[in-house]
Motif scaffolding. Structure first.
Motif, short mmCIF file in Angstrom:
data_model
loop_
_atom_site.label_atom_id
_atom_site.label_comp_id
_atom_site.label_asym_id
_atom_site.label_seq_id
_atom_site.Cartn_x
_atom_site.Cartn_y
_atom_site.Cartn_z
N SER A 1 -21.17 14.45 -25.18
CA SER A 1 -21.14 14.06 -26.53
C SER A 1 -22.25 13.42 -27.17
O SER A 1 -22.26 13.34 -28.09
N ILE A 2 -23.22 12.86 -26.30
CA ILE A 2 -24.36 12.02 -26.81
C ILE A 2 -25.65 13.08 -27.11
O ILE A 2 -26.58 12.60 -27.53
N ARG B 1 -23.48 15.50 -32.35
CA ARG B 1 -23.21 14.22 -33.31
C ARG B 1 -22.53 14.64 -34.76
O ARG B 1 -23.27 14.62 -35.62
N HIS C 1 -25.42 6.81 -38.38
CA HIS C 1 -24.58 7.29 -37.28
C HIS C 1 -23.98 6.11 -36.56
O HIS C 1 -24.62 5.01 -36.09
N PHE D 1 -21.44 5.78 -33.29
CA PHE D 1 -20.82 6.37 -32.00
C PHE D 1 -19.80 5.48 -31.36
O PHE D 1 -20.01 4.35 -31.35
N HIS E 1 -17.89 10.37 -33.10
CA HIS E 1 -19.30 10.29 -34.12
C HIS E 1 -18.79 10.09 -35.33
O HIS E 1 -17.83 10.69 -35.97
#
Length: 157
Positions: free
Chosen positions: A70-71, A76, A91, A93, A112
């Motif tokens: 996911s990172i 994103r 952003h 998270f 995100h």
């Protein structure tokens, strides 16, 4: 990511040193809630055989892998607008919140959000209330003085 030094790092399960010839698994720091059952796996290294034979080991690997995936910048994507978030200042998270699939917050693990889309998010207030409730029930405790949950609630409000 956990630092593994062969011959020095000890497996938290068996307390034996992890040698260079041992198969091992090193977790990223993917759990920031001290009260979460998977917290003990976060940012730690294990003998692979120990990890495979301990309660929660497989689930911890699953969520660590989801976190790592996911990172990545290409993942994103805003859950509200569906757009790729390219500007750091826009952003938000959402870290790992829970492994309990029956918990409302589970679906928001590793999500995100583009700050520009917050006004259009129909579930925003409900999500904030669930975060506040998690804290009020005493199910959340931050690592150190970070206050992640408070900061997230502030960002979303």
């Amino acid at each position: 990511m956990s630092i593994l030094i062969p011959g020095t790092t000890r497996c938290p399960i068996c307390n034996l040193e992890i040698e260079s010839e041992n198969e091992a698994y090193s977790f990223p720091a993917f759990v920031i809630n001290v009260n979460d059952p998977l917290y003990g796996f976060s940012d730690a290294s294990f003998h692979l055989r120990c990890l495979e034979n301990t309660k929660g080991g497989g689930i911890a690997v699953k969520y660590a892998n989801l976190f790592m995936e996911s990172i990545k910048p290409l993942n994103r994507v805003c859950i509200i607008g569906g757009n790729l978030i390219t500007k750091y200042e826009n952003h938000i998270f959402i870290d790992y919140l829970t492994s309990d699939v029956n918990e409302y917050l589970h679906k928001m693990n590793f999500a995100h959000i583009d700050k520009m889309n917050l006004p259009y998010w129909k579930d925003r207030e409900e999500f904030i209330l669930k975060l506040v409730n998690l804290k009020e029930r005493g199910e959340w405790k931050d690592v150190g003085v970070n206050k992640y949950l408070d900061k997230l609630i502030c960002q979303l409000s």
